[in-house]
Design an enzyme around this catalytic site. Structure first.
Site, mmCIF file in Angstrom:
data_model
loop_
_atom_site.group_PDB
_atom_site.id
_atom_site.type_symbol
_atom_site.label_atom_id
_atom_site.label_comp_id
_atom_site.label_asym_id
_atom_site.label_seq_id
_atom_site.Cartn_x
_atom_site.Cartn_y
_atom_site.Cartn_z
ATOM 1 N N ASP A 106 0.813 -1.217 0.000
ATOM 2 C CA ASP A 106 0.000 0.000 0.000
ATOM 3 C C ASP A 106 0.844 1.263 0.000
ATOM 4 O O ASP A 106 0.291 2.363 -0.053
ATOM 5 C CB ASP A 106 -0.929 -0.006 1.214
ATOM 6 C CG ASP A 106 -2.322 0.490 0.878
ATOM 7 O OD1 ASP A 106 -2.752 0.302 -0.269
ATOM 8 O OD2 ASP A 106 -2.979 1.070 1.759
ATOM 9 N N ASP A 131 -10.906 -5.131 11.920
ATOM 10 C CA ASP A 131 -11.080 -6.556 12.161
ATOM 11 C C ASP A 131 -12.286 -6.842 13.054
ATOM 12 O O ASP A 131 -13.052 -7.771 12.786
ATOM 13 C CB ASP A 131 -9.797 -7.133 12.782
ATOM 14 C CG ASP A 131 -9.252 -6.258 13.905
ATOM 15 O OD1 ASP A 131 -9.903 -5.251 14.235
ATOM 16 O OD2 ASP A 131 -8.179 -6.566 14.450
#
Length: 1040
Positions: A373, A740
């Site tokens: 990224d 998450d």
């Protein structure tokens, strides 16, 4: 998908796509015929009349005859799917319970199969895309379906079992998006299967069956017994629950109930007995204690049903890896995410990738995707070096079965590496491989050193072209296939797993959603290129410590009965490089070995961000499959007296019609609406939308590798997610830096369950920040994410009640994960109260009677007993439990407090905070980072609390000495309170002082404390000054 085809870069609105050279011919489909038994994996087989064997006449669940006989003889005699008792079929011996049944059941016309096959749902056929998953040959009338999906046959990933069409009529295309279709073959006139009057051939069939069972004819040989034993073993479950022993769990539960009652009496006593001369202190303490009680309930009761689990890898191999047959294990796509090569060293990422490529799993089933990224050329080039080194490392690992398969960890292990090694060439090859790895490390270090000085004109690739990611905030999407079918072979000529580099497109003005957006990009890229039904997600520093970790997960996900409703299998996090005493509770053992085991007994553990194997369909927002229901009686519109009126099919959100009857609808309009709904949900990519419908995975063979790579560039463009459900209902959920927790919460709300897998050898190991400042910053990020979730629309306090699929104790656990940072406010106040009491001479409690003191004694005893019994059933050591208690206070008065403040600023004022990546770099000296001092504002609150409590202790003792013996009694309660705070903050003080030339910190603390007390005592006595005033000796009778 070919390796070494060059870097592919492209944009959503610019023609920057590099030409791809070469195409790969699609592989031919494997011609596997016969319906498969869902228990043992064998073919169901035919009866003596040549018809398909049907064990259960109620639901048609596919079971072979040996499994049917075994279940009736040794099992529960119930169908695994509909739980109906198996009826005795022709040729089957009687068992207990068959006396009241007739020999043969006549249910030939219970369901009208022909009519059901005729009225097939057209819209669902479009959704299934005429895939090859159990559908048989294609029909010619594909013109009625959209060109995006119709006529495209999936190429199954090797290991898939297509259910071929039998020669008994038209194949059903029903609602089987999440399950296989097992239709009844239509009955024919005079069929001996259903006609109870036909007895011709009965004796012959019975003799044949006895011959198969060994009851007639020659005695079976030993080899047949061995084969039968293997078949029986393969038929057994792949895993099982191991409940905690009742001698351990029952006392634990009784103490919890007793503690709850004691807590209620204690709070009642505290509320009804205020301290009138210190009303403010008393009220503050009572409010804090009520909040602590509420927080304890949220944390304690989700641990009511803890369980362990066992897996059977040998049964997994017997069932899916039979000798001489294609490997049937499911393919797995593995995601590794990285951002900054300075904080996440490329060598660490390379070790993770090497451990993945060398894992014990069929190579054609593994595809490793690296998300960069940060668009770093250093990461790109180091991954290229890693791919070359893997050609030597992977065959070495598999030849000698070494563990772990990350070279840095393997060569640095201080163990006897010759243990269990019998090959004479091992020592020689190990030395050569260690030399190769050291040369590989030098090359990676050279790339890292080169990356520290960025050229003025930007980075230039080896072929002279500028690096597309020179501007990390404005660059096209990039994909590079390093290892694949073409060119992906090791030094011995064996095929290597796929290795793909991915860097999604970034443009100014677009929201990229940090790690969650990068993971969703990997989901789409993998869906286009490989489309495995399962996905493993790892951080760049979490390597495979156990090469069989994925097989452990497959024991749950591929189980025919348990696995269909499992959304993910979570492994505990284990860490390397932590000091022996684990000063800052980096291992987090209490959470992973106690809390997660408790959740596994309810609806499953929460997702913790790494070390998790997902079911792809669960990430796509689908609900878990439901068992088949018996058909309900319906009536026509003209006769409302009997049955229920037929309802028109209603289109659901997932694009699946609610009814199987579509007669009377405009087919073209219905199909167009379905297609538009899929594009709104998944995005405008025909190939990717098609892949979402392939439950068993696989890619369309009609597209060339060049077309697939072009489509993969399209799905990682920065504008692809606009006006779709990505991040809100699909994939990793946006809205928090702890994506998450949100992602797992959404799955549990849909009715999925998760599994907690703890193999004996840790599955994955990573690095943890052992420095105090880095550790506090990591905890700050987690706590801030929890605060963001609490204030979002996905807060477990108010989200997910509509369907009622989330169990209450599971909701308690999720609420606890979002409200625990708010405990910092009462904890900060409670840690300040002892110093205030010592300095002011007041206390938070009035003088208590002997009876009231029993509440305090009982409360403390219940707290200690709960902890001891918890350690007893979990196996956690008392040192780990105590470190967790200490860091709960340290993090509560520092990181959690700042998280609440920042979360409120973000919600109320819109002030956002930057995401800081935890550094994975390690110090050359062992535990050298542990003693490094890095100043941060997070250190201010606990330092202040320590100082005022130490000053309060000194002042309180001095005041007691000054006022005489009568003041020592009230002082002991205040001192106990203050020492409770100081002892919990001791690791923080130790980290704050650093090494201090290796002087024990406890010596420094007690030296300062005792020096202060004795100094004040010396001033009070003044032995060198004569007393000018004193009591009259005549009155007291003492010679002063």
């Amino acid at each position: 998908m070919e390796a070494s085809a060059g870097l592919v870069a492209g944009s959503h609105n610019r023609n920057e796509l590099v030409v791809i050279h070469g195409h790969e011919e699609p592989k031919a489909l494997k011609n596997l015929s016969g319906q498969v038994c869902e228990i043992c994996g064998d073919e169901v087989g035919l009866t003596v009349d040549g018809e398909l064997f049907v064990a259960c006449n109620e639901c048609g669940f596919p079971v072979c005859r040996p499994c049917y006989e075994y279940e009736r003889r040794e099992g529960t005699q119930l169908c695994p799917q509909c739980k109906t008792r198996y009826k005795r079929l022709k040729g089957s011996p009687r068992v207990e319970g068959d006396d009241d049944e007739e020999d043969i059941d006549d249910i030939e016309h219970e369901f009208n199969i022909d009519e059901k096959n005729t009225n097939t749902n057209i819209a669902e056929a479009m959704l299934h895309g005429k895939m090859s998953y159990g559908r048989g040959p294609e029909d010619d009338d594909t013109a009625q379906y959209p060109p995006v999906i119709a006529g495209v046959r999936s190429r199954p990933v090797s290991g898939e079992i297509p259910i071929s069409n039998h020669a008994y009529g038209e194949q059903m295309v029903g609602s089987s998006l999440h399950k296989r279709v097992h239709p009844y073959p239509p009955s024919e006139p005079g069929s001996a299967r259903w006609d109870d009057k036909k007895e011709i051939g009965w004796k012959e069939r019975m003799d044949d069956w006895k011959m198969q069972q060994g009851n007639l004819g020659p005695e079976p040989d030993d080899s047949a017994d061995v084969d039968l034993a293997i078949v029986d073993e393969a038929r057994q479950p792949l895993s099982r629950k191991v409940p905690i022993a009742s001698s351990k769990i029952n006392p634990y539960r009784m103490v919890i109930v007793a503690r709850l009652a004691i807590l209620a009496f204690f709070l009642r006593h505290r509320i009804l007995n205020p301290v009138h001369d210190a009303l403010g202190l008393w009220l503050t303490s009572v409010i804090c204690e009520i909040w602590f009680a509420f927080s304890w309930i949220l944390d304690q009761f989700p641990k009511w049903f803890p369980i362990d689990r066992e897996t059977y890898l040998d049964r997994l191999s017997l069932r899916y890896e039979r000798e001489g047959e294609p490997n049937m294990l499911a393919p797995v796509d593995i995601f590794v995410s990285t951002v900054d090569p300075t904080k996440e060293p490329p060598l660490v990422t390379a070790n993770t990738v090497l451990s993945i490529l060398a894992m014990d799993y069929p190579v054609d089933k593994i595809s490793c995707y690296i998300s960069d990224d940060g668009a770093s050329m250093c990461t790109f080039e180091s991954l290229s070096e890693t791919a070359e080194f893997a050609r030597k490392w992977v065959p070495f690992c598999k030849k000698f079965s070494i563990e772990p398969r990350a070279p840095e960890m393997y060569f640095s292990e201080k163990v006897d590496y010759l243990k269990d090694k019998v090959q004479p060439t091992f020592v020689k090859e190990r030395r050569a491989m260690k030399r190769e790895y050291e040369e590989f490390k030098v090359r990676i270090n050279a790339l890292v050193a080169k990356a520290t000085k960025v050229p003025l004109g930007g980075w230039i690739m080896q072929d002279g072209t500028p690096w597309p990611g020179n501007n990390t905030k404005d660059h096209p999407g990039m994909i590079q296939v390093f290892l694949g079918h073409s060119g992906g072979h090791d030094m011995e000529g064996n095929e290597l797993p796929r290795l793909v580099y991915v860097s999604r497109e970034k443009r100014p003005g677009f929201q990229h959603h940090k790690k969650a957006g990068a993971m969703n990009a990997l989901v789409r890229v993998s869906g286009v290129l490989t489309n495995a039904p399962f996905m493993l997600n790892l951080d760049c520093d979490h390597y495979l410590n156990n090469s069989k970790a994925v097989r452990e997960a497959m024991c749950f996900l591929m189980d025919p009965q348990v696995g269909k409703k499992v959304c993910y299998v979570q492994f505990p996090q284990r860490f390397d490089g932590i000091d022996r005493h684990d000063r800052y509770a980096n291992r987090n053992t209490v959470f992973f070995d106690i809390n997660m085991k408790g959740l596994d007994g309810i609806q499953g553990p929460v997702y913790v961000g790494t070390g998790c194997v997902f079911r792809r369909q669960a990430l796509y927002g689908y609900e878990p499959p439901k068992g088949p229901k018996r058909p309900k009686m319906v009536s026509c519109d003209c006769c409302p007296c009997f049955g229920r009126r037929k309802k028109l099919p209603k289109y659901s959100k997932d694009g699946v019609n609610g009814s199987a009857n579509t007669i009377g609808f405009d087919d073209d309009k219905e199909l167009l609406m379905s297609q538009m709904n899929f594009e709104k949900k998944f995005g405008q990519s025909p190939i990717f939308v098609t892949s979402t419908l392939m439950v068993e995975g696989g890619v369309p063979p009609s597209s060339s590798p060049a077309a697939l790579l072009k489509e993969a560039i399209h799905v990682i463009s920065c504008g692809y997610e606009d006006k779709t459900e990505w991040g809100s209902e699909l994939g990793w959920i946006y809205g928090s830096i702890t994506e998450d927790i949100l992602t797992g919460f959404k799955m549990h709300c849909r009715g999925w369950r998760s599994i907690y897998c703890m193999p004996k050898r840790a599955a994955f190991k990573g690095s943890a920040p052992i420095n105090l400042s880095d550790r506090l910053n990591q905890v700050l990020r987690w706590a801030l994410g929890s605060v963001e979730i609490f204030f979002s629309r996905h807060s477990p306090v108010w989200y997910g009640y509509k369907d009622g699929k989330l169990k209450w104790l599971e909701r308690f656990a999720y609420i606890n994960t979002t409200v625990y940072p708010f405990t910092s406010l009462p904890l900060l106040a409670y840690c300040t109260l002892p110093a205030i009491c010592l300095l002011t001479g007041k206390f938070i409690m009035p003088e208590i009677s002997t009876f009231a003191s029993l509440f305090f004694i009982a409360l403390f005893l219940s707290i200690f007993t709960t902890g001891i019994l918890e350690l007893r059933w979990s196996g956690v050591s008392i040192e780990e439990w105590w470190r967790n208690e200490q860091f709960w206070v340290i993090g509560g008065v520092s990181a959690h407090l700042f998280a609440v403040i920042q979360g409120l600023l973000k919600v109320l004022a819109g002030i956002d905070t930057n995401f800081t990546v935890t550094s994975k770099a390690t110090d050359d000296e062992e535990f050298g980072e542990l003693y490094a001092f890095k100043w941060t504002t997070l250190l201010i609150p606990p330092t202040t609390i320590l100082i005022i409590n130490l000053v309060g202790v000194v002042a309180g003792i001095s005041d007691a000495i000054n006022n005489g013996y009568q003041s020592w009694g009230p002082l002991f309660g205040k001192l106990f309170f203050a020492f409770w705070v100081i002892v919990h903050l001791y690791p923080f003080l130790k980290g704050l002082m650093g090494k201090q030339n290796r002087t024990p910190t406890i010596v420094v603390i007690w030296s300062v404390l005792l020096a202060s007390i004795f100094s004040l005592l010396w001033v009070r006595i003044d032995p060198f000054i004569l007393k000018t005033k004193g009591p009259d000796t005549k009155q007291c009778g003492v010679n002063c």
